[in-house]
Each structure stands twice: as C-alpha cells, then as structure tokens.
Design an enzyme around this catalytic site. Structure first.
Site, PDB file in Angstrom:
ATOM      1  N   ASP A  67     -18.528   3.930  -0.262  1.00 25.10           N
ATOM      2  CA  ASP A  67     -18.203   2.728  -0.437  1.00 25.10           C
ATOM      3  C   ASP A  67     -17.792   2.376  -2.346  1.00 25.10           C
ATOM      4  OD1 ASP A  67     -18.569   2.030   1.373  1.00 25.10           O
ATOM      5  OD2 ASP A  67     -21.506   1.387   1.182  1.00 25.10           O
ATOM      6  N   TYR A 364     -15.527  -0.171  12.583  1.00 24.66           N
ATOM      7  CA  TYR A 364     -15.292  -1.555  12.153  1.00 24.66           C
ATOM      8  C   TYR A 364     -14.565  -2.256  12.796  1.00 24.66           C
ATOM      9  CZ  TYR A 364     -19.440  -0.551   8.175  1.00 24.66           C
ATOM     10  OH  TYR A 364     -20.161  -0.405   7.780  1.00 24.66           O
ATOM     11  N   GLU A 380     -11.319  -0.076  12.637  1.00 24.04           N
ATOM     12  CA  GLU A 380     -10.822   1.098  12.167  1.00 24.04           C
ATOM     13  C   GLU A 380     -11.427   2.266  13.573  1.00 24.04           C
ATOM     14  OE1 GLU A 380     -13.315   0.034   8.185  1.00 24.04           O
ATOM     15  OE2 GLU A 380     -14.858   1.177  10.286  1.00 24.04           O
TER      16      GLU A 380
END
Length: 402
Positions: A67, A364, A380
């Site tokens: 992230d 996701y 994904e």
C-alpha cells in the site's frame, strides 16, 4: 489492505467467457513486497456510462504490491459493442490520471460515481503523503489522508484538476480519525438524486488514558463505515455519521421496496469472520439498523467485497442485491457471486455462490449493471496469486437463480 501471501497454482475456469486482462503486473514476477522494481496494479473500480456505451476501469499503479508504494491512479476505456456479440473493445494502453493527485502525495482507492442530470463523472480518491503508511497513522493517532475528487464531462477523456474537500467536509472531525479512505469501488446516485460515496475511518478505541507506544497499535483502533453525500449534483458535500459496529472497506446500494420507499444498504469488511450489513433510512446520514444473522462470511483477515442492487422485472419491480467476494473462508480464492432476493433481510442471501466468477486466487472486485440483467465485474485475480492481473468479465445470472 493487502494479503500478499502466494497461493497454490490453480487452472483457469473453462467457463470464463469474455474475460479480458485490463491491467497486468509487470516483470519481474515476484511476490516480494519490498522489490522496488515490481510494478503492480491493485484496487479495481468500474463504472459504465450508458450514453457512451463505455466502461471505465480504474486502479492504483504501485511500485510494489505494498500500500505504501502506491503512486498514481490509472484508467482504461472499453466500448461495449452490442448485445449480440457481448464484447467490449478496450482502447490499447492505460491513461495516467495525472491531475488526480496532490504534490508529494500518493493517490489511492478510486471511487467513481456518475451524476445523471449534469452528466458529470466524479472520481473520488484519497491522497496520503508519500511514504506515510497506515501503520504510521495508527502509531501516531493522526489522520494524514486528504479527501479528493476530479470530474469529467466527456466520459473520462479529460479530467479537471483535483478538488480537496478535507477541510470543508470533514473539518474538526479529522482530529477523531486515524486512517480513512473511500470505497474502494463504485459510489451510488440514489433515486432522489443524492450522490453517495462510501467510506470508512479508524478511531482510537483503547484506553483513553494510555498513550504508550504499545497501546497505539491496530488492536486499539477500530474502523467504522460512513457515507459522504451531496444533494446538489456534487456542488457541496457532507459527511454522515459512522456505524457503531466494526465496518471497514465498504460499498453501498439503494433498495427500493414495492411501495417505492428507498433504503440505503451498506456491506462492509470486518475482522470478525463475517460481513457487517446495515441499513440507513435517511439516505446515508446514519445507519440505524445493523442486520443479522451475519450470513455472509469474511475471508481470513478480511477482504474487500462489491455490492450492487438491480431491479428484477416484475409488477411492481423488485430490488435484488448482488455481492461478490472470495468464497473461501480462509484464503482469497474462488471469487463468488451471491444473490439476495429479499435485500432488507440478510437471511435471504444464498448459502452458496450463484456463480464463481474466477476459480483460483482472487481478491478485490467491483460490479456494475450495464444493461437490465447484464453485468460486468472488474477483479483482481491470477493463476498462482490474486494480484497477477486485474481482469474484466461480462456475465448474466443463470435463469434458474432468478
């Protein structure tokens, strides 16, 4: 919020018709989050613009899967050709959304919503200072994110400069928040015209008298979902009240009953082993009812899921809910699609997936309805790991499920 542990190898599903790779992880293929040469794409969001017969697919471009190494938002454009061919023609190459940024910040969590009256596409996202992690915001008990959006009037061909809403919309409430984000995934325009951007924010829930380093950790912070909303076609925005139960990454959907009464539904990620589902009777200002019996399972430490309402043609029309999420309770595999024909009652969810959208590693995703009864998913997925690519898939529900 990643789960970047490699999974075992799976074969592709033979029924994945019209599955198209939209964003693909760039070489070298390694699952080391610290590898600075690995370009990855995460956090899909999807919108369909019916006037232009256009799908816009969004994602974060990252230096690695981490992230903290997110950089910029990217977009690809696809044109739905016709119902007979069931094909989407994607423009080659990706568009870097260079205006969707703030200096020395990374852009994250794309969340698009289309305002039908002004024909304006809003793309919400959060900007976080470069190098500042979610953990760092938890450790210091200080929110560093910014609530931002850009707009497009030409179906994503050009975009406005970034508008930063943080001070005007969140204001002093930021002092009570640690990390926050929108979505990820699509927002909603309700029947009334109200625009809804789903979001969540962490708050300190530990001992209020304790300021030691050991207590400022994830175990002392809890995330709670909320909505940002606008009643004037996106000119001004307000922030709603947070749910009072754990609820993290979320999406929302409007449920309209047989009397025409509207209810806003929230479906959120948790660490509890099941999803949080809640209802708002005032269009997102707060969510007064938390649903049970917690029928939708969560995966491992949690994973984002997508929720979408659609009208089943009848007299009067009936609202159904669709929900996508990895169907395995332990690992991010086998992206399942679940159906609820009685959406105000959480016991109405199907016990098993109505479909598996991807067999194997998957995480996701974002759902849209592009024509009545016709749907698309941006997800994904991969063969050995869920972050190998972000793929697009058209599908219809099996008739026997409706």
């Amino acid at each position: 919020m990643g789960n970047n542990i490699p999974s075992k190898s799976y074969s592709r599903c033979p029924n994945e018709i019209n599955k198209t790779t939209v964003f693909k992880q760039e070489e070298p293929q390694t699952w080391c989050c610290c590898c600075k040469k690995q370009v990855s794409y995460r956090i899909p969001a999807l919108v369909y613009l019916s006037d232009d017969r256009t799908f816009l697919a969004f994602a974060e471009k990252r230096k690695t899967l981490s992230d903290t190494n997110a950089e910029v938002l990217v977009m690809r454009r696809g044109t739905w050709k016709d119902a007979m061919s069931q094909e989407v023609e994607w423009v080659s190459g990706q568009q870097l959304l260079t205006s969707a940024c703030l200096p020395d910040h990374r852009s994250m969590n794309p969340c698009p919503v289309y305002e039908r009256e002004s024909k304006t596409l809003f793309l919400f996202f959060v900007c976080v200072p470069t190098g500042v992690s979610e953990y760092e915001q938890i450790r210091t008990n200080k929110c560093r994110g910014r609530l931002c959006y850009v707009t497009s009037k030409d179906a994503g061909k050009t975009w406005s400069h970034t508008t930063d809403l943080t001070a005007d919309v969140i204001g002093e409430e930021m002092k009570e928040w640690a990390p926050f984000a929108v979505g990820p995934g699509h927002g909603v325009q309700m029947k009334s015209g109200r625009l809804i951007i789903p979001a969540y924010a962490y708050r300190y829930t530990g001992n209020p008298n304790c300021t030691s380093f050991c207590c400022l950790s994830f175990c002392c912070f809890t995330s709670y979902a909320l909505a940002f909303y606008s009643d004037d076609r996106g000119i001004t925005w307000k922030v709603g009240n947070q749910l009072d139960v754990e609820s993290c990454e979320c999406q929302m959907a409007e449920i309209i009953d047989d009397k025409g009464v509207s209810t806003l539904y929230c479906n959120a990620r948790t660490t509890l082993g099941y999803r949080t589902e809640a209802l708002s009777y005032n269009s997102g200002q707060d969510f007064a009812t938390v649903l049970s019996p917690n029928k939708l399972i969560e995966t491992g430490n949690g994973c984002q899921g997508s929720v979408l309402s659609f009208l089943q043609q009848s007299d009067p029309p009936i609202t159904y809910l669709l929900y996508s999420h990895p169907s395995n309770p332990e690992n991010r595999v086998d992206l399942g699609l679940y159906l609820n024909k009685t959406p105000l009652d959480s016991s109405g969810w199907s016990d098993v997936p109505a479909m598996i959208l991807h067999h194997g590693p998957s995480a996701y995703a974002d759902l849209v309805e592009h024509e009545p009864g016709r749907f698309a998913c941006l997800m994904e997925c991969g063969i050995e790991h869920e972050n190998e690519e972000i793929a697009f898939l058209l599908f219809e529900l099996p008739a026997k499920k409706l």
